[in-house]
Write an enzyme that holds these catalytic residues in place. Structure first.
Site, PDB file in Angstrom:
ATOM      1  N   ASP A   1       0.784  -1.270   0.049  1.00 23.24           N
ATOM      2  CA  ASP A   1      -0.019   0.185   0.212  1.00 23.24           C
ATOM      3  C   ASP A   1       0.843   1.360  -0.212  1.00 23.24           C
ATOM      4  OD1 ASP A   1      -2.865  -0.899  -0.154  1.00 23.24           O
ATOM      5  OD2 ASP A   1      -2.581  -1.574   1.619  1.00 23.24           O
TER       6      ASP A   1
ATOM      7  N   TYR B   1     -10.477  -1.268   2.504  1.00 23.31           N
ATOM      8  CA  TYR B   1     -10.093  -1.158   3.897  1.00 23.31           C
ATOM      9  C   TYR B   1      -9.954   0.312   4.258  1.00 23.31           C
ATOM     10  CZ  TYR B   1      -9.475  -5.992   5.175  1.00 23.31           C
ATOM     11  OH  TYR B   1      -9.882  -7.349   5.362  1.00 23.31           O
TER      12      TYR B   1
END
Lengths: 623, 623
Positions: A286, A364
């Protein structure tokens, strides 16, 4: 260009812009500095004859000794402000250092290695745009009886699977319409309060409000002072919040003492565990592939952060209220003791200060907390919530599933794919000074030899100081050693070395084989703990260029040099990981799952630093 | 007798006494019931010809099926109230069952095994009294230039070290004046706010107050209802708080569903690691040897428990405010999601309800929390604070220490001895009914065989149902399985078995050799997890008679029968342990160290039980 600039400014820093001379050397770049970087680079590489995009712009951190020298005399001239810039220029990657006061590019390197820089909004938009205009895709959508306006597309990084030659591309290099699968029902998946259908509930009391204006802390030049703590807060496109120069006031020594020079989340690796076509590549970095701060979202007062929170914008544009700072009252007890015989009862309620950012990485939501406690402990907490990454399947009941699936049926036609989260923290501790050592304290069972003692065994501690990087690679298993960063040159009055101890959290370790390509790229998660000598260039555990990287520039590779780390300026890297086997409760929005770890003073103070905490003056609800 | 009765009543229950017919079958004995027990036993064994003392009096729990049958029809006649009584009678131990409605002793057994019952205040007082009147001891004190009024004595259990014959005695069977060691300085050890000397120290804001009268929960016949939870609260002399019949409202099913029949701390084992004379015996079973509730202390409003807490007395006498119940607002997020594209942001702040008791076991204060969350999770938290057990030594600096010591020099002339804490919880889960199974979910690394997939490995889950007790003994190490209690007879609509998962906390394991006498007695800590078939008599993991026990009646021995546990009414026992290497910050009062674990619904609900939580109505500070 306008649009690219927008993306860069999105990463910019908070608080009002100000004149450079008033800046702290570790302040993020200001909006005006970003504009100046753009102007300087555009002059250097005029856009009329170059295809140019900014992939990363951040503070080029001054050398640590320069910062510390300035700190010792803050009225002196601060170090020059510089920016570190990663460009794509004419299909090549360049790394520039831009000096803002000299208004010039002081370094410009062409990067020739594997891997590509962070993908920005424009890359994603261009990729998705291609798909939405792709004839075969549009007919696939029509064939399913859907309207293109109902369809949402996103791209994913493509990774590296042993190819000799790799290009900079997203997962859309070819188009295949593999299967028609029933669309999972939308019913029951809307999580908005405004659309709740019966049965609704439960409803709960709100937390009580703080008196107006009571924040509890002071903010000066991005330095937060609260209780016995003081630290600097900044923000970076790739890693999000950066906490620097954390020091704690020692009332006995009548001075602030250094604890942590710099800390941030160096990368966040999320491998999914579905090995089939279309999914096997989903092993995301990420931070390194996208930039964690790219996903910062505005926080909601009172719900995301409690009463009394101060919100901080990521200026000048997109993300208002991207971070919050607040005092936390948990209802726990800081310390207590009852001496029944002497009729003494003393109790101090717990309190702490928290810096919070939420990074919503598409599905998320990561709630990232840095929490400082009056006891000297620093708690790093990750709350994981938001929406699972799911896969459509033909099944509505587990009985129908005859072949291997790679997760749990969490709703009709919906599998929540199994996956892991590994967060690697960069923890540059400077315990009472730069020169530190890494100590492993093992608890060893010993046999009792004294014949007069009928007990047979006990345990005692053995300390080992790590000499080199190899000695400091720790995979936490059963009965792990206690791990400390100590200052071998500083002792308490009693002769104990001052130190800070790592109290680990969940110790999940990678389950992918080490020859697996994603694991080669994420080899920095192979151990929970690594210790390196301080090196300003070793910022990101996954390397500088992570998109399609081959693992040749990771923490695991750097430490192969096996450098000396004893009594040196050292950096600890800690990976907290967890395996996520999904369940129905995680759907459609997952209740927060929290993991974390603590840095805890250990013989750092002469005695409990909260012994003399004054009991708080409790307020009554006003009439 | 009056004094013994006082001790027993100390263990009594809270809330106003009431007529038996209004009692819940799991309510602790009421003050009037205690009086009746005394009267019945005294009639049975008249004191004019018996030397009698009450060592334990508690509720004789009705059989589970009887309780459940009453619950299904609460207007029916409740099961008869009975008390379980342990007596010392004429130097023998007897176990009685007293029926309160029939006013008679319905069972009376002489205990002929090893081990003795819980020591009560009178035992301790009698022992200390002996010492304070012992001539040689008094001259030792005089020789040290001290006044006897400055001296505090306490006794400790003596344990068992392989002796064939053991008596009921404390650690004072002989008197030896072994060494004169400089008295550690008292200066700096006073922790009372009223005596703080400069530099004093940080002062913090108080937590904001709740609006008057806002507790958030309802209390009816010791049953607490809050949000979607409902549970019964009781109190026992040996184990402290007992939570029973915890069930959660399922809005989809429009009914409460069973989760946990009964939970409490079965024992608390604290072995110290100094193998020398005078210390090697210090391996304490706080519940089994003393009774955890014997050490309950009054809680301080606003400091021990936050605003809005309701305090509960242990009636009728000594310990007012021994427990508190409160809503906890942590500043965390229950769940959230931002959908940037669709401009949606939904966030629900976290909230929970906590039942707290503090047990101050002489020096240590254990803060024992049971926390229920709207998500269906139950969190068991232990906060450890108070005062270290220390040993006087001649040294004031580590440099002077040449021989092995068994802890850390935490102050001048003061060693904080290394030790462990192992808390063994009795967790009688009844997940959606009595018949449950214990499931181990292993995460297995697998090689990818499909030649078209260049990725090499992934992990997937394998489930194993424990057939017998041997299959369910788990020592948590690296990559432990996920552990669940499931109901094999109940499925969600999607076909998943409903279950609750144990999310372990600190997994410290015993470091004493298994042939060590204290470890033989504490063999129930040899595994972190055990599962047994429900048996009303198997209440206490350390056995009924722990003082001087030989380990022949522990959980470890019971499970040697290797009984079947599949699809049966089962009980899970979980030990959370931690090793404590002391440090200077722990002195003179230790900042709270917290460990805990969670029971988490896993495919118990069809979807997130907090999806439809109504956002709270926030209050403003009144003008």
């Amino acid at each position: 260009m306008a649009s690219t600039l927008k993306t860069i400014l999105f990463f910019s820093i908070f608080f009002l812009s100000r004149v450079s001379s008033k800046l702290h050397p570790l302040d993020s770049l200001t909006p005006s500095e970003f504009l100046r970087v753009r102007a300087i680079v555009n002059q250097f590489y005029p856009t009329f004859n170059h295809k140019l995009s900014f992939q990363y712009v951040g503070l080029e951190e001054p050398d640590k000794h320069v910062v510390k020298s300035w700190l010792s005399e803050p009225s002196s001239q601060p170090p020059p402000r510089q920016a570190f810039v990663i460009l794509r220029l004419n299909r090549q990657t360049r790394e520039l250092i831009v000096d803002l006061s000299r208004r010039s590019v002081v370094s410009d390197k062409l990067y020739r290695g594997f891997g590509y820089p962070i993908l920005v909004d424009e890359d994603e938009e261009a990729a998705v745009d291609l798909v939405l205009k792709h004839g075969p895709f549009l007919s696939s959508i029509r064939r399913r009886g859907l309207n293109i306006s109902e369809v949402s597309c996103f791209s994913e990084t493509i990774g590296w699977y042993g190819q000799v030659k790799t290009n900079r591309q997203l997962q859309i290099s070819e188009y295949v319409d593999r299967a028609v699968i029933p669309l999972p029902k939308a019913e029951g998946t809307d999580y908005r309060a405004s659309t709740i259908t019966p049965p609704s509930g439960p409803r709960f009391n709100a937390a009580p409000p703080k008196p107006p204006g009571q924040t509890g802390f002071k903010l000066n030049r991005n330095v937060i002072s609260w209780g016995n703590w003081k630290f600097h807060l900044a923000f970076d496109a790739r890693v999000g919040p950066v906490i620097s120069l954390a020091s704690i006031y020692d009332a006995e020594k009548k001075s602030y003492r250094q604890v942590m020079y710099r800390s941030y989340i160096s990368d966040l690796f999320v491998p999914y565990q579905d090995p089939t076509e279309g999914w096997y590549r989903t092993t995301i970095f990420d931070s390194g592939e996208y930039g964690l701060a790219n996903f910062a979202v505005p926080l909601e007062p009172l719900n995301d952060c409690p009463s009394g929170a101060v919100f901080v914008d990521v200026k000048p544009v997109q993300v208002q209220d991207a971070m919050c700072i607040f005092e936390r009252h948990t209802g726990d007890v800081m310390w207590r003791h009852s001496d029944v015989e002497r009729k003494i009862r003393e109790t101090r309620p717990d309190i702490s200060i928290v810096v919070r950012m939420v990074s919503t990485v598409a599905n998320y939501d990561y709630i990232l907390d840095w929490e400082f406690k009056p006891t000297g402990s620093i708690k790093f907490l990750i709350g994981l919530t938001g929406v699972l990454q799911v896969k459509a399947v033909p099944n509505t009941n587990t009985d129908q599933i005859k072949e291997e699936v790679y997760g749990t049926l969490v709703a009709g036609n919906t599998i929540g794919i199994s996956h892991d989260h590994f967060l690697t923290y960069h923890l540059d501790l400077d315990v009472d000074g730069d020169a530190n050592s890494f100590m492993k304290t093992r608890l060893i069972t010993k046999r009792i030899k004294d014949k007069n003692i009928p007990r047979k065994s006990y345990w005692n501690v053995e300390h080992e100081i790590a000499k080199t990087e190899s000695d400091a690679k720790i995979l936490i298993g059963s009965n792990p050693p206690e791990l400390l960063v100590i200052n071998p040159n500083k002792e308490t009055k009693l002769g104990n070395n001052v130190g800070y101890r790592l109290v680990p959290g969940s110790a999940a370790r990678p389950l992918l084989t080490i020859d697996n390509f994603p694991q080669i790229r994420a080899a920095f998660t192979n151990n929970n703990v690594w210790v390196t000598p301080y090196n300003k260039l070793e910022k990101w555990a996954s390397g500088r260029f992570v998109d399609r990287s081959r693992g040749d520039d990771t923490l695991a590779v750097w430490t192969e040099k096996n450098r000396r780390i004893e009594n040196k300026d050292i950096v600890m890297w800690y990976t907290v990981g967890f395996h996520h086997v999904t369940c129905q409760e995680d759907f459609p929005v997952m209740p927060t799952l929290s993991v974390g770890f603590v840095l805890k003073p250990t013989n750092f103070f002469e005695y409990s630093p909260v012994l003399k905490t004054v009991p708080p003056q409790h307020l009554s609800w006003p009439k």
